[in-house]
Design a protein around this motif. Structure first.
Motif, PDB file in Angstrom:
ATOM      1  N   ASN A 256       1.974  29.091  40.236  1.00  0.00           N
ATOM      2  CA  ASN A 256       2.391  30.433  40.638  1.00  0.00           C
ATOM      3  C   ASN A 256       3.825  30.697  40.176  1.00  0.00           C
ATOM      4  N   ALA A 257       4.356  31.849  40.503  1.00  0.00           N
ATOM      5  CA  ALA A 257       5.701  32.237  40.066  1.00  0.00           C
ATOM      6  C   ALA A 257       6.785  31.303  40.610  1.00  0.00           C
ATOM      7  N   ASP A 258       6.494  30.613  41.709  1.00  0.00           N
ATOM      8  CA  ASP A 258       7.449  29.656  42.281  1.00  0.00           C
ATOM      9  C   ASP A 258       7.326  28.270  41.649  1.00  0.00           C
ATOM     10  N   GLY A 259       6.392  28.113  40.683  1.00  0.00           N
ATOM     11  CA  GLY A 259       6.212  26.829  40.016  1.00  0.00           C
ATOM     12  C   GLY A 259       5.389  25.833  40.801  1.00  0.00           C
ATOM     13  N   LEU A 260       4.575  26.316  41.743  1.00  0.00           N
ATOM     14  CA  LEU A 260       3.721  25.448  42.565  1.00  0.00           C
ATOM     15  C   LEU A 260       2.261  25.627  42.190  1.00  0.00           C
ATOM     16  N   VAL A 261       1.504  24.536  42.242  1.00  0.00           N
ATOM     17  CA  VAL A 261       0.073  24.594  41.956  1.00  0.00           C
ATOM     18  C   VAL A 261      -0.606  25.435  43.041  1.00  0.00           C
ATOM     19  N   GLU A 262      -1.315  26.470  42.608  1.00  0.00           N
ATOM     20  CA  GLU A 262      -2.029  27.325  43.566  1.00  0.00           C
ATOM     21  C   GLU A 262      -3.508  27.446  43.213  1.00  0.00           C
ATOM     22  N   ALA A 263      -3.904  26.869  42.080  1.00  0.00           N
ATOM     23  CA  ALA A 263      -5.315  26.825  41.697  1.00  0.00           C
ATOM     24  C   ALA A 263      -5.546  25.533  40.924  1.00  0.00           C
ATOM     25  N   ILE A 264      -6.650  24.862  41.244  1.00  0.00           N
ATOM     26  CA  ILE A 264      -6.992  23.602  40.591  1.00  0.00           C
ATOM     27  C   ILE A 264      -8.450  23.661  40.149  1.00  0.00           C
TER      28      ILE A 264
END
Length: 157
Positions: A47-55
């Motif tokens: 996501n825009a924060d650089g965190l995995v949000e879909a795998i």
């Protein structure tokens, strides 16, 4: 289960955490990171924060087993989401996949199979509904050709 242990990405991981788990990605396209690990292709969307949000987990040989599915489910979803009573199945437009959303409409899960070139991959993806909307928006107009598969290749919750 060794392959499932290798393949269990974690929601909210950073790129550095994913790289530490799998090594360098085999491909990076925008917010997408693609890794290869012991018979699995793991694709993560940041996501825009650089965190995995879909795998996305794609198994290169055979179906995703119930044990593998349970491992992915447990490591990626909050404890309050465990169990079938927290999910509702959506009507799928194709016979090669099934889609569920959480009753609180925060999470999405999909299981199925798709053909890419001469290979067929069983897959499982887990994401937030927010990520689903963002990915759909990014990919509007793009579609992957898939082939019909039997219901035995698609895991229920």
């Amino acid at each position: 289960m060794a392959s499932a242990v290798c393949a269990h990405a974690n929601m909210a991981d950073t790129r550095a955490e994913s790289d530490a788990r799998y090594g360098q990605p085999i491909k990076v396209v925008g917010s997408w990171l693609v890794y290869h690990c012991r018979g699995w292709v793991i694709t993560e969307w940041l996501n825009a924060d650089g965190l995995v949000e879909a795998i996305y987990y794609m198994k290169q040989h055979g179906n995703v087993t119930k044990e593998e599915f349970q491992k992915f489910y447990q490591v990626n979803l909050p404890a309050y989401m465990q169990g079938q009573d927290n999910w509702t199945e959506l009507q799928a437009n194709a016979s090669n996949y099934r889609v569920w959303t959480s009753l609180d409409e925060v999470w999405r899960y999909e299981s199925g199979a798709e053909q890419r070139g001469k290979y067929t991959y069983a897959y499982l993806n887990i994401m937030t509904m927010r990520a689903c909307a963002a990915i759909t928006s990014q990919q509007s107009g793009n579609s992957n050709e898939t082939r019909p598969v039997t219901n035995t290749e698609i895991l229920p919750l």
